[in-house]
Design an enzyme around this catalytic site. Structure first.
Site, PDB file in Angstrom:
ATOM      1  CB  VAL A 143      74.987  55.706  71.459  1.00  0.00           C
ATOM      2  CG1 VAL A 143      75.725  55.864  71.453  1.00  0.00           C
ATOM      3  CG2 VAL A 143      74.103  54.489  70.923  1.00  0.00           C
ATOM      4  CB  SER A 197      72.093  49.042  56.029  1.00  0.00           C
ATOM      5  OG  SER A 197      71.829  47.816  56.045  1.00  0.00           O
ATOM      6  CE1 TYR A 207      69.914  48.251  60.998  1.00  0.00           C
ATOM      7  CE2 TYR A 207      70.143  47.247  59.202  1.00  0.00           C
ATOM      8  CZ  TYR A 207      70.398  47.748  59.741  1.00  0.00           C
ATOM      9  OH  TYR A 207      71.728  47.525  59.666  1.00  0.00           O
ATOM     10  CB  ALA A 208      64.057  48.943  56.884  1.00  0.00           C
ATOM     11  CB  ALA A 209      62.417  52.822  58.802  1.00  0.00           C
TER      12      ALA A 209
HETATM   13  P1  NDP Z   1      77.783  43.972  67.118  1.00  0.00           P
HETATM   14  O1  NDP Z   1      76.692  43.980  67.189  1.00  0.00           O
HETATM   15  O2  NDP Z   1      79.297  43.846  66.340  1.00  0.00           O
HETATM   16  O3  NDP Z   1      77.880  46.306  67.058  1.00  0.00           O
HETATM   17  C1  NDP Z   1      77.071  46.813  67.493  1.00  0.00           C
HETATM   18  C2  NDP Z   1      78.049  48.225  68.484  1.00  0.00           C
HETATM   19  O4  NDP Z   1      76.770  48.842  68.362  1.00  0.00           O
HETATM   20  C3  NDP Z   1      78.457  47.278  69.744  1.00  0.00           C
HETATM   21  O5  NDP Z   1      79.785  48.279  69.585  1.00  0.00           O
HETATM   22  C4  NDP Z   1      78.029  47.914  70.582  1.00  0.00           C
HETATM   23  O6  NDP Z   1      77.899  48.188  71.504  1.00  0.00           O
HETATM   24  C5  NDP Z   1      77.361  48.892  69.790  1.00  0.00           C
HETATM   25  N1  NDP Z   1      75.731  49.362  70.099  1.00  0.00           N
HETATM   26  C6  NDP Z   1      74.105  48.673  70.344  1.00  0.00           C
HETATM   27  N2  NDP Z   1      73.746  50.021  70.956  1.00  0.00           N
HETATM   28  C7  NDP Z   1      74.145  50.076  72.070  1.00  0.00           C
HETATM   29  C8  NDP Z   1      74.146  51.780  72.410  1.00  0.00           C
HETATM   30  N3  NDP Z   1      72.495  51.893  73.386  1.00  0.00           N
HETATM   31  N4  NDP Z   1      74.751  51.895  72.934  1.00  0.00           N
HETATM   32  C9  NDP Z   1      75.995  52.316  72.364  1.00  0.00           C
HETATM   33  N5  NDP Z   1      76.061  50.705  72.290  1.00  0.00           N
HETATM   34  C10 NDP Z   1      75.839  50.903  71.486  1.00  0.00           C
HETATM   35  O7  NDP Z   1      77.136  44.832  65.083  1.00  0.00           O
HETATM   36  P2  NDP Z   1      77.636  45.782  63.206  1.00  0.00           P
HETATM   37  O8  NDP Z   1      79.222  45.351  64.076  1.00  0.00           O
HETATM   38  O9  NDP Z   1      77.674  44.468  62.096  1.00  0.00           O
HETATM   39  O10 NDP Z   1      77.115  46.752  63.266  1.00  0.00           O
HETATM   40  C11 NDP Z   1      77.851  48.290  63.196  1.00  0.00           C
HETATM   41  C12 NDP Z   1      76.741  49.042  62.440  1.00  0.00           C
HETATM   42  O11 NDP Z   1      77.246  48.462  61.514  1.00  0.00           O
HETATM   43  C13 NDP Z   1      75.680  48.825  63.138  1.00  0.00           C
HETATM   44  O12 NDP Z   1      75.040  50.685  62.494  1.00  0.00           O
HETATM   45  C14 NDP Z   1      74.913  48.275  61.844  1.00  0.00           C
HETATM   46  O13 NDP Z   1      73.879  48.716  61.814  1.00  0.00           O
HETATM   47  C15 NDP Z   1      75.278  48.626  60.977  1.00  0.00           C
HETATM   48  N6  NDP Z   1      75.811  46.818  59.525  1.00  0.00           N
HETATM   49  C16 NDP Z   1      75.878  46.393  60.026  1.00  0.00           C
HETATM   50  C17 NDP Z   1      75.799  45.237  58.800  1.00  0.00           C
HETATM   51  C18 NDP Z   1      75.951  43.071  59.221  1.00  0.00           C
HETATM   52  O14 NDP Z   1      75.548  42.640  58.341  1.00  0.00           O
HETATM   53  N7  NDP Z   1      77.059  43.348  60.099  1.00  0.00           N
HETATM   54  C19 NDP Z   1      75.158  45.497  57.644  1.00  0.00           C
HETATM   55  C20 NDP Z   1      74.797  47.239  57.078  1.00  0.00           C
HETATM   56  C21 NDP Z   1      75.121  47.805  58.233  1.00  0.00           C
HETATM   57  P3  NDP Z   1      77.582  47.923  73.385  1.00  0.00           P
HETATM   58  O15 NDP Z   1      77.067  45.998  72.985  1.00  0.00           O
HETATM   59  O16 NDP Z   1      79.208  47.188  73.471  1.00  0.00           O
HETATM   60  O17 NDP Z   1      77.105  48.713  73.716  1.00  0.00           O
END
Ligand code: NDP
Length: 262
Positions: free
Chosen positions: A63, A141, A155-157
Site C-alpha cells: 500500500v 488506534s 505511530y501515534a501521530a
Molecule cells: P498485523 O501485523 O497482524 O497486521 C498488519 C497487516 O497490515 C498485515 O496484514 C500486513 O500485511 C499489512 N501491511 C502492513 N504494511 C503493509 C504494506 N506496506 N502494504 C500492504 N499491507 C501491509 O497487525 P494488526 O492486525 O494488529 O494491525 C491492523 C491494524 O490495527 C493496524 O492499522 C494497527 O495500527 C491497528 N491497531 C492494532 C492494535 C493492536 O494492538 N494489535 C491496536 C490498535 C490499532 P503484509 O505483511 O502481508 O503486507
C-alpha cells in the site's frame, strides 16, 4: 447484519484484525477483496473466507506504492464490478525513540503505510462509494486519542492524523451519502509487534501489563465485530466517529485525570 452481494475491500487482510474482518464479512455473505504483501498468508485468509461460502479476490500489493494502490482498486472493480465498503486496516507500529538515528526513516515509513496510503485509496475509491452509497471504516488506534505510547510517536501521530482525516472526509462525503468512521482499538493480540522482534510471549507479558479496566486484551474478532457494525445499515446514523474498542483503556485515563482534578 447481512452483507449479501456487498463488495468489501480490506487492506492488511493477511493477518490479525484485517484477516478476521475479511472472514467475518465473508461469513455474512460479502464478496471480499483481500490485500497484503504476504501471498501465503493471504491464501490462508482466502481459505477461511471460502469455508464461510465466499470466494475472495487475493490482491498481493504494497500500500505504500502508488502503482500498487491503483492496481488494488482496478482489480477490485474489474473483478466485482463495484465497491460498497472500504476497510483501511493495513498498518505498522515500529518501536523507535525520537532519539534514534533512524527517526526520519521510521516516520516516513509509518506515515506512508498508516496515513498516505489511506488518503490515496480513499481518493481512488470515493467515486465508486458515491455510486454505491457505501462507506469506509479506517482502523486507527487509542494511540491516536488519549493514550500516550512510549517510543511510538510516529505511530501515534499517524493515527491522530488518520482520525482527523476521517472526520474531514466524512464531512465532505456526507452530502453524497457516504459514511466514514474509524475504529480505535486498544491492545489487541496480533502479530503487529513481530517486526520489532518481539516474541508472542513478550507481547503477551506486555499486554498483560496494560492498564485496562476490563482486565483483558482484545482479540482481532472483537475489532472485526465493531468494523462490521460500523459498515452496516445499523450504523446508518454514524459518520465522522472514532469508535473506541479498548476494554476501557481510554476511559481509565480520563478517570485518573478527573480524580487528580478533585
Ligand atoms: P498485523 O501485523 O497482524 O497486521 C498488519 C497487516 O497490515 C498485515 O496484514 C500486513 O500485511 C499489512 N501491511 C502492513 N504494511 C503493509 C504494506 N506496506 N502494504 C500492504 N499491507 C501491509 O497487525 P494488526 O492486525 O494488529 O494491525 C491492523 C491494524 O490495527 C493496524 O492499522 C494497527 O495500527 C491497528 N491497531 C492494532 C492494535 C493492536 O494492538 N494489535 C491496536 C490498535 C490499532 P503484509 O505483511 O502481508 O503486507
Amino acid at each position: 447484519m447481512s452483507f449479501r452481494n456487498k463488495v468489501v475491500l480490506v487492506t492488511g487482510a493477511s493477518s490479525g484484525i484485517g484477516a478476521s474482518t475479511a472472514v467475518a464479512f465473508a461469513a455474512e455473505g460479502a464478496r471480499v477483496a483481500i490485500v497484503g504483501r504476504n501471498e501465503k498468508k493471504l491464501a490462508i485468509t482466502a481459505g477461511k473466507c471460502e469455508q464461510k461460502g465466499s470466494k475472495s479476490l487475493i490482491i498481493a500489493a504494497d500500500v505504500t506504492k502508488d502503482e500498487d494502490v491503483k492496481r488494488i482498486l482496478e482489480d477490485t472493480i474489474n473483478h466485482f464490478g463495484k465497491l460498497d465498503i472500504l476497510v483501511n486496516n493495513a498498518g505498522i507500529a515500529p518501536n523507535a525513540s525520537i532519539l534514534a538515528p533512524e527517526t526520519m526513516e521510521t516516520f516516513d515509513a509509518t506515515m506512508s503505510t498508516n496515513l498516505r496510503s489511506v488518503v490515496y485509496l480513499t481518493h481512488l475509491a470515493a467515486p465508486y462509494l458515491v455510486e454505491s452509497k457505501g462507506n469506509i471504516v479506517n482502523v486507527s488506534s487509542v494511540a491516536g486519542l488519549a493514550i500516550v505510547t512510549n517510543n511510538r510517536s510516529a505511530y501515534a501521530a499517524s493515527k491522530a492524523g488518520l482520525d482527523h482525516f476521517t472526520r474531514c472526509v466524512a464531512f465532505e462525503l456526507a452530502a453524497k451519502g457516504v459514511r466514514v468512521n474509524t475504529v480505535n482499538p486498544g491492545p489487541v493480540r496480533t502479530d503487529i509487534m513481530e517486526a520489532d522482534g518481539i516474541t508472542d510471549e513478550q507481547r503477551d507479558a506486555m499486554l498483560a501489563g496494560a492498564r485496562v479496566p476490563l482486565g483483558r486484551v482484545g482479540e482481532p474478532e472483537e475489532i472485526a465485530d465493531v468494523i462490521l457494525f460500523l459498515a452496516s445499515d445499523k450504523a446508518r446514523s454514524v459518520t465522522g466517529s472514532s469508535y473506541v474498542s479498548d476494554n476501557g483503556m481510554v476511559m481509565s485515563v480520563h478517570t485518573k485525570m478527573s480524580l487528580v482534578n478533585k
